[in-house]
Design a protein around this motif. Structure first.
Motif, mmCIF file in Angstrom:
data_model
loop_
_atom_site.group_PDB
_atom_site.id
_atom_site.type_symbol
_atom_site.label_atom_id
_atom_site.label_comp_id
_atom_site.label_asym_id
_atom_site.label_seq_id
_atom_site.Cartn_x
_atom_site.Cartn_y
_atom_site.Cartn_z
ATOM 1 N N SER A 198 52.753 12.055 -57.189
ATOM 2 C CA SER A 198 53.650 11.490 -58.203
ATOM 3 C C SER A 198 53.370 10.005 -58.310
ATOM 4 C CB SER A 198 55.119 11.719 -57.831
ATOM 5 O OG SER A 198 55.974 10.915 -58.635
ATOM 6 N N ALA A 199 52.811 9.584 -59.434
ATOM 7 C CA ALA A 199 52.518 8.163 -59.647
ATOM 8 C C ALA A 199 53.790 7.332 -59.563
ATOM 9 C CB ALA A 199 51.842 7.968 -61.000
ATOM 10 N N ALA A 200 54.859 7.830 -60.179
ATOM 11 C CA ALA A 200 56.111 7.078 -60.208
ATOM 12 C C ALA A 200 56.653 6.859 -58.802
ATOM 13 C CB ALA A 200 57.134 7.808 -61.080
ATOM 14 N N LEU A 201 56.670 7.912 -57.995
ATOM 15 C CA LEU A 201 57.194 7.779 -56.640
ATOM 16 C C LEU A 201 56.322 6.851 -55.794
ATOM 17 C CD1 LEU A 201 58.540 11.140 -55.161
ATOM 18 C CD2 LEU A 201 59.753 8.986 -55.523
ATOM 19 N N GLN A 202 55.024 6.896 -55.996
ATOM 20 C CA GLN A 202 54.137 6.028 -55.223
ATOM 21 C C GLN A 202 54.392 4.565 -55.579
ATOM 22 O OE1 GLN A 202 50.616 9.176 -54.082
ATOM 23 N NE2 GLN A 202 50.252 7.891 -55.834
ATOM 24 N N LEU A 203 54.652 4.285 -56.834
ATOM 25 C CA LEU A 203 54.999 2.916 -57.229
ATOM 26 C C LEU A 203 56.345 2.512 -56.639
ATOM 27 C CD1 LEU A 203 53.760 3.000 -60.911
ATOM 28 C CD2 LEU A 203 52.898 1.491 -59.116
ATOM 29 N N ALA A 204 57.297 3.432 -56.636
ATOM 30 C CA ALA A 204 58.597 3.134 -56.022
ATOM 31 C C ALA A 204 58.435 2.810 -54.546
ATOM 32 C CB ALA A 204 59.548 4.314 -56.220
ATOM 33 N N TYR A 205 57.529 3.512 -53.886
ATOM 34 C CA TYR A 205 57.301 3.276 -52.455
ATOM 35 C C TYR A 205 56.588 1.952 -52.213
ATOM 36 C CZ TYR A 205 58.929 7.831 -50.735
ATOM 37 O OH TYR A 205 59.704 8.899 -50.366
ATOM 38 N N VAL A 206 55.713 1.538 -53.123
ATOM 39 C CA VAL A 206 55.124 0.198 -53.026
ATOM 40 C C VAL A 206 56.237 -0.844 -53.136
ATOM 41 C CG1 VAL A 206 53.574 -1.488 -54.092
ATOM 42 C CG2 VAL A 206 52.868 0.907 -53.914
ATOM 43 N N ALA A 207 57.132 -0.653 -54.098
ATOM 44 C CA ALA A 207 58.244 -1.589 -54.285
ATOM 45 C C ALA A 207 59.133 -1.663 -53.056
ATOM 46 C CB ALA A 207 59.068 -1.168 -55.505
ATOM 47 N N ALA A 208 59.318 -0.535 -52.388
ATOM 48 C CA ALA A 208 60.199 -0.472 -51.217
ATOM 49 C C ALA A 208 59.518 -0.930 -49.936
ATOM 50 C CB ALA A 208 60.714 0.954 -51.036
ATOM 51 N N GLY A 209 58.224 -1.259 -50.008
ATOM 52 C CA GLY A 209 57.503 -1.700 -48.819
ATOM 53 C C GLY A 209 57.010 -0.574 -47.946
ATOM 54 N N ARG A 210 57.090 0.658 -48.437
ATOM 55 C CA ARG A 210 56.653 1.814 -47.657
ATOM 56 C C ARG A 210 55.150 2.053 -47.793
ATOM 57 N NH1 ARG A 210 61.510 5.813 -49.829
ATOM 58 N NH2 ARG A 210 63.243 4.450 -49.206
ATOM 59 N N LEU A 211 54.573 1.514 -48.850
ATOM 60 C CA LEU A 211 53.136 1.541 -49.086
ATOM 61 C C LEU A 211 52.693 0.122 -49.412
ATOM 62 C CD1 LEU A 211 52.928 4.634 -51.472
ATOM 63 C CD2 LEU A 211 51.994 4.547 -49.153
ATOM 64 N N SER A 212 51.446 -0.206 -49.075
ATOM 65 C CA SER A 212 50.920 -1.545 -49.372
ATOM 66 C C SER A 212 50.446 -1.641 -50.814
ATOM 67 C CB SER A 212 49.754 -1.872 -48.445
ATOM 68 O OG SER A 212 50.061 -1.572 -47.106
ATOM 69 N N GLY A 213 50.025 -0.499 -51.379
ATOM 70 C CA GLY A 213 49.510 -0.524 -52.740
ATOM 71 C C GLY A 213 49.214 0.875 -53.234
ATOM 72 N N TYR A 214 48.830 0.939 -54.497
ATOM 73 C CA TYR A 214 48.532 2.216 -55.153
ATOM 74 C C TYR A 214 47.491 1.974 -56.233
ATOM 75 C CZ TYR A 214 49.275 5.964 -58.626
ATOM 76 O OH TYR A 214 49.099 6.973 -59.553
ATOM 77 N N TYR A 215 46.525 2.900 -56.292
ATOM 78 C CA TYR A 215 45.453 2.819 -57.295
ATOM 79 C C TYR A 215 45.230 4.188 -57.906
ATOM 80 C CZ TYR A 215 40.585 4.039 -58.353
ATOM 81 O OH TYR A 215 39.466 4.588 -58.906
#
Length: 286
Positions: A208-225
């Motif tokens: 889920s692109a949207a969830l991965q971006l939400a997780y970047v925002a929350a600091g749970r991921l460093s980035g998404y490509y």
């Protein structure tokens, strides 16, 4: 005496944000009730690009809830657009002069939904004269509502979010995507994945692109490509990331617009390293 328990950010009952939150919550509740009991499964651009009657029903629900309050606003929903990159680009371009455009993905992560994998969400964004102003992502399976308003920060569970602190790509936890477009996007994404697999701490993909971006925002991921995305996949998440202190560009570092399809989103600290890696591996799509 000031009430120290008063929340730092309160959404008024009739604001654009409040309406979006309500629509996402109601649609998400219904979607959750349909996990495992959808009736019709169809494909769009490829056998891997799935759609169900739940996607279509959720979009209708969201449209009605929004247009009850804002009947003069424009509405761009995934299920209202013909499949394919060309049709998607044309649809977004058709709203270039829109004063108020709601951009909606009723279920981002339909394949997960179909398989009962609990990583899918409702994504709702509002662009005012082309500028992202509201971004809502609701994960019904984990009951997480991610909320962003332009200039007011981004929140989850009512708490202010911030991107992660990793300053080197080698220390990062990066998200990637396996795009259903097997002819163009997937081969490019695989090049990027191959490069990042040896240059990061580890890779993740949630579907889920949207969830991965939400997780970047929350600091749970460093980035998404990912290469080959659509406006409804990422609009809400882009605002979440930027309002959390992160950075979003196209895969060559160009400014994000609603027409951007090839995305790099990070905590900002690893952004240049990520772009350089994508360029070396010829995985930008641009």
């Amino acid at each position: 005496m000031e009430d120290k328990k008063k929340p730092a950010y309160v959404v008024g009952s009739k604001t654009y944000t409040a309406v979006a939150i309500n629509a996402a919550a109601k649609a998400g509740e219904w979607i959750k009730s349909r996990v495992g009991i959808y009736k019709q499964l169809d494909t769009k651009t490829s056998p891997q690009d799935l759609v169900t009657e739940v996607d279509k029903g959720a979009e209708i629900m969201i449209r009605k809830l929004i247009q009850t309050h804002f009947p003069d606003h424009d509405f761009l929903g995934e299920e209202s657009v013909e499949p394919g990159a060309e049709a998607s680009a044309k649809a977004v371009a058709g709203y270039a002069d829109s004063d108020y455009l709601w951009i909606v993905d009723p279920i981002d992560g339909t394949t997960n939904f179909v398989h009962g994998n609990p990583y899918f969400c409702v994504s709702i964004a509002l662009a005012v004269k082309g500028e992202l102003t509201v971004g809502i992502i609701y994960d019904p399976m984990h009951d997480e509502m991610f909320v962003a308003e332009k200039g007011k920060g981004a929140y989850v569970h009512g708490k202010l979010m911030a991107v992660s602190k990793e300053a080197a790509l080698s220390d990062s936890l990066m998200a990637v995507g396996y795009n259903p477009d097997r002819s163009f996007a997937l081969p490019l994404n695989m090049k990027g994945i191959a490069a990042l697999a040896t240059e990061t701490r580890s890779l993740r993909t949630f579907g889920s692109a949207a969830l991965q971006l939400a997780y970047v925002a929350a600091g749970r991921l460093s980035g998404y490509y990912e290469v080959g995305l659509n406006a409804w996949d990422i609009a809400a998440g882009v605002l979440l990331v930027t309002e959390s202190g992160g950075k979003v560009t196209d895969t060559k570092g160009g400014t994000y617009t609603l027409q951007t399809r090839h995305l790099a989103a990070t905590n900002g600290l690893i952004h240049q390293e990520l772009l350089e890696s994508l360029s070396r591996s010829e995985a930008t799509g641009l």
